[in-house]
Design a protein around this motif. Sequence first.
Motif, mmCIF file in Angstrom:
data_model
loop_
_atom_site.group_PDB
_atom_site.id
_atom_site.type_symbol
_atom_site.label_atom_id
_atom_site.label_comp_id
_atom_site.label_asym_id
_atom_site.label_seq_id
_atom_site.Cartn_x
_atom_site.Cartn_y
_atom_site.Cartn_z
ATOM 1 N N GLY A 218 55.241 -30.852 61.222
ATOM 2 C CA GLY A 218 56.004 -29.887 60.070
ATOM 3 C C GLY A 218 55.193 -28.844 59.747
ATOM 4 O O GLY A 218 55.547 -27.934 59.151
ATOM 5 N N VAL A 219 53.889 -28.802 60.350
ATOM 6 C CA VAL A 219 53.019 -27.483 60.093
ATOM 7 C C VAL A 219 53.575 -26.294 60.510
ATOM 8 O O VAL A 219 53.461 -25.174 59.929
ATOM 9 N N ALA A 220 53.810 -26.370 61.999
ATOM 10 C CA ALA A 220 54.065 -24.952 62.802
ATOM 11 C C ALA A 220 55.189 -24.264 62.157
ATOM 12 O O ALA A 220 55.024 -23.139 61.923
ATOM 13 N N PRO A 221 56.259 -24.917 61.812
ATOM 14 C CA PRO A 221 57.424 -24.252 61.206
ATOM 15 C C PRO A 221 57.062 -23.511 59.849
ATOM 16 O O PRO A 221 57.427 -22.288 59.635
ATOM 17 N N MET A 222 56.228 -24.136 59.044
ATOM 18 C CA MET A 222 55.909 -23.681 57.734
ATOM 19 C C MET A 222 54.897 -22.607 57.783
ATOM 20 O O MET A 222 54.994 -21.524 57.239
ATOM 21 N N GLU A 223 54.126 -22.863 59.028
ATOM 22 C CA GLU A 223 53.069 -21.673 59.268
ATOM 23 C C GLU A 223 53.762 -20.393 59.766
ATOM 24 O O GLU A 223 53.552 -19.234 59.305
ATOM 25 N N ALA A 224 54.865 -20.484 60.592
ATOM 26 C CA ALA A 224 55.678 -19.170 61.029
ATOM 27 C C ALA A 224 56.351 -18.633 59.788
ATOM 28 O O ALA A 224 56.391 -17.452 59.836
ATOM 29 N N GLN A 225 56.747 -19.365 58.970
ATOM 30 C CA GLN A 225 57.662 -18.791 57.712
ATOM 31 C C GLN A 225 56.493 -18.109 56.919
ATOM 32 O O GLN A 225 56.506 -17.082 56.279
ATOM 33 N N LEU A 226 55.339 -18.711 56.722
ATOM 34 C CA LEU A 226 54.346 -17.810 55.906
ATOM 35 C C LEU A 226 54.021 -16.885 56.638
ATOM 36 O O LEU A 226 53.742 -15.721 56.017
ATOM 37 N N ARG A 227 53.676 -16.617 58.000
ATOM 38 C CA ARG A 227 53.364 -15.581 58.721
ATOM 39 C C ARG A 227 54.320 -14.342 58.371
ATOM 40 O O ARG A 227 53.920 -13.132 58.134
ATOM 41 N N ASP A 228 55.404 -14.736 58.362
ATOM 42 C CA ASP A 228 56.512 -13.934 58.267
ATOM 43 C C ASP A 228 56.508 -13.365 56.979
ATOM 44 O O ASP A 228 56.726 -11.885 56.726
ATOM 45 N N LEU A 229 56.311 -14.021 55.823
ATOM 46 C CA LEU A 229 56.098 -13.495 54.667
ATOM 47 C C LEU A 229 54.872 -12.732 54.510
ATOM 48 O O LEU A 229 55.144 -11.515 53.975
ATOM 49 N N GLU A 230 53.932 -12.850 55.194
ATOM 50 C CA GLU A 230 52.743 -12.129 55.214
ATOM 51 C C GLU A 230 52.879 -10.749 55.832
ATOM 52 O O GLU A 230 52.559 -9.922 55.270
ATOM 53 N N THR A 231 53.630 -10.633 56.759
ATOM 54 C CA THR A 231 54.026 -9.648 57.557
ATOM 55 C C THR A 231 54.699 -8.838 56.518
ATOM 56 O O THR A 231 54.566 -7.531 56.445
ATOM 57 N N GLN A 232 55.735 -9.178 55.896
ATOM 58 C CA GLN A 232 56.604 -8.550 54.673
ATOM 59 C C GLN A 232 55.667 -7.909 53.862
ATOM 60 O O GLN A 232 55.777 -6.532 53.426
ATOM 61 N N ALA A 233 54.831 -8.739 53.355
ATOM 62 C CA ALA A 233 53.954 -8.260 52.304
ATOM 63 C C ALA A 233 52.928 -7.153 52.937
ATOM 64 O O ALA A 233 52.636 -6.219 51.917
ATOM 65 N N ASP A 234 52.687 -7.305 54.094
ATOM 66 C CA ASP A 234 51.869 -6.082 54.529
ATOM 67 C C ASP A 234 52.472 -4.637 54.707
ATOM 68 O O ASP A 234 52.042 -3.916 54.480
ATOM 69 N N ASN A 235 53.747 -5.034 55.201
ATOM 70 C CA ASN A 235 54.602 -3.942 55.254
ATOM 71 C C ASN A 235 54.674 -3.110 53.791
ATOM 72 O O ASN A 235 54.679 -1.920 53.750
ATOM 73 N N VAL A 236 54.886 -3.980 52.568
ATOM 74 C CA VAL A 236 54.925 -3.155 51.539
ATOM 75 C C VAL A 236 53.614 -2.791 50.870
ATOM 76 O O VAL A 236 53.324 -1.814 50.494
#
Length: 602
Positions: free
Chosen positions: A88-106
């Motif tokens: 279950g960890v990898a999919p959650m990690e991927a979701q988090l990375r995605d959010l971090e990228t969005q936050a980085d953009n902002v």
Amino acid sequence: MKYSLNWDLDSLFAGGINSPQLAAKLAQLKTAIATLADLLDRWDAASDAPQYPQFVKLIDQLQTIDAGLGQAGIFITAVGSADVNNPGVAPMEAQLRDLETQADNVSGKLKKVLVQVPDNYFSALLALPALQPIAFNLREMRDAGKELLDDKTEALINRLNLDGKAAWSSHYDSLVATMQIPFHDEDGHPVTLSAGQADNNLLGNADPQYRAELLPAWEQAWADKEQLFADTLNHLAGFRLTEYAAHGTTDFLKEPLKENRLSAATLDTIWQVVADNHQFLLDYLDRKAALLGKKHAGWQDVEAPLHLPGSDEHHFTFDEAAAFIIQHYGEFSPKMAALAQHAFEHRWIEAEDRAGKAPGGWMESAPETHESRIFMTFTGSPNDVSTLAHELGHAFHSSVMADLPNLRQDYAMNVAETASTFGELIVADANVQAAKTDAEKITLLNAKLDNPLAMFLNIRARFLFETRFYQLRQKKLVTPAELNELMLNAQKEAFGHNLSSYSPHLWASKLHFYIDEPAFYNFPYVFGYLFSLGIYAKAQQTGNFEDQYIALLRDTANMSTEELAQKHLGVDLTQPDFWLAGVKLIKRDVAEFMRLTDSLVK
Ligand SMILES: [Zn+2]
């Protein structure tokens, strides 16, 4: 047993990796990031003046998102470290990375918006009571904004990074996972070792003969796949250099130095001090070799344990380790002792020795709940007690900053390794002092000297290699043969041509060269180690040191590192004096080691 060997993660998010609370947190972050982006789009400095309520709200929101990402991040990392096979960890990690990228953009956008705010408006902004505590961080963001490209390009780079630099970094992990090293066990039976198992034996096996036979097998295994590793390293570095070039710089140390809020002058001084002061460590290595029955140490002997007759180490139970750390922390700082006790009592630590755990140790803080978690495997050796003290030092650093605004807690790696090394030093010294026999003292001093050996010799070699590799990579793809040669020469230079064998494939076997963020994962360690030694030297002279130390830690994300040292220690980091005071402490340990072992060698 008084203290649990297992941590409590339910207080962060209940129910494991599929926690409904975690899913809700990620969903909430997604909305918050979108709202912030919207708020930012509509923000106009002129109409928000003179009280800037919209901007204050915006910064609040940014920090709330940051804290939320941190809270989710520590939980996901923790679950993954404690159970490497959890699907279950990898999919959650991927979701988090995605959010971090969005936050980085902002946050990238915000930095650019700050650039457009005229100087007089910006000064007025920073003077607002709500923003004054983070004035340094906002100024830093505005400066960073000046180097950013247009929003679309920055967003594209961030997205490409997921399949670029970040992808090469995780590809490295996949490659390492395929490593199989054919060897034999201590009784001569054939075995196949994983990279991690071989690494542990190469550096830690007590039998010098076993280690000496393992080194060629280890090198051969990396040589067999060297083209794959060379491709990975070349592309990761190539992506990074292209990214730097797009932002107008060919200086590959500019960004790492800026991240560490450190000047090139200070880094030069540190390396100069190290280069001028490594002979005594080479003498110590020769002595260690003599104790192992050799003229010169081989690569595999540098960090090897020494087990002399009668040197049976004290074995700690977890409770004893806790009591030992709390007691010796307390001699320096009652507040450090109280934090350590709190961590043990509130189950912040995962220490059980069992299969299925990730290797190594780490500390991360949970920004929303003002707590930390520590991950390690505790086997009861004095070394494990030092590691635990190291991670608790990190936790202490986080705890004294917990009430500050989130942006003010964003300290860099160089100063992060200061509080940890400090905690480790206290306990390693106490271990040596508690030794009952000379033989035990020699064993413990030898373990304590692993740190300066790593910093002054091994990490210096890695830094020399990495700078030369990046210089060459700016011109061309670097072949495996060239990488081997660069590494071999760097090791010979750093170790004064004093070893009987080297590890030319360290560029492939060392994870640190493949970390996507931050770059140059080496010099901040050396800085942190020497900085904490300098503070330790000062603490031993100063009376009321606790308050001064805490004040320093609280300022670690509030000014440049040079200003930090000037303000709290009254020293100039670009000059050698402060660093030399720390070197003196290492020389004292080496002198003691030499004295104790004099009669053991002819
Ligand atoms: Zn650390």
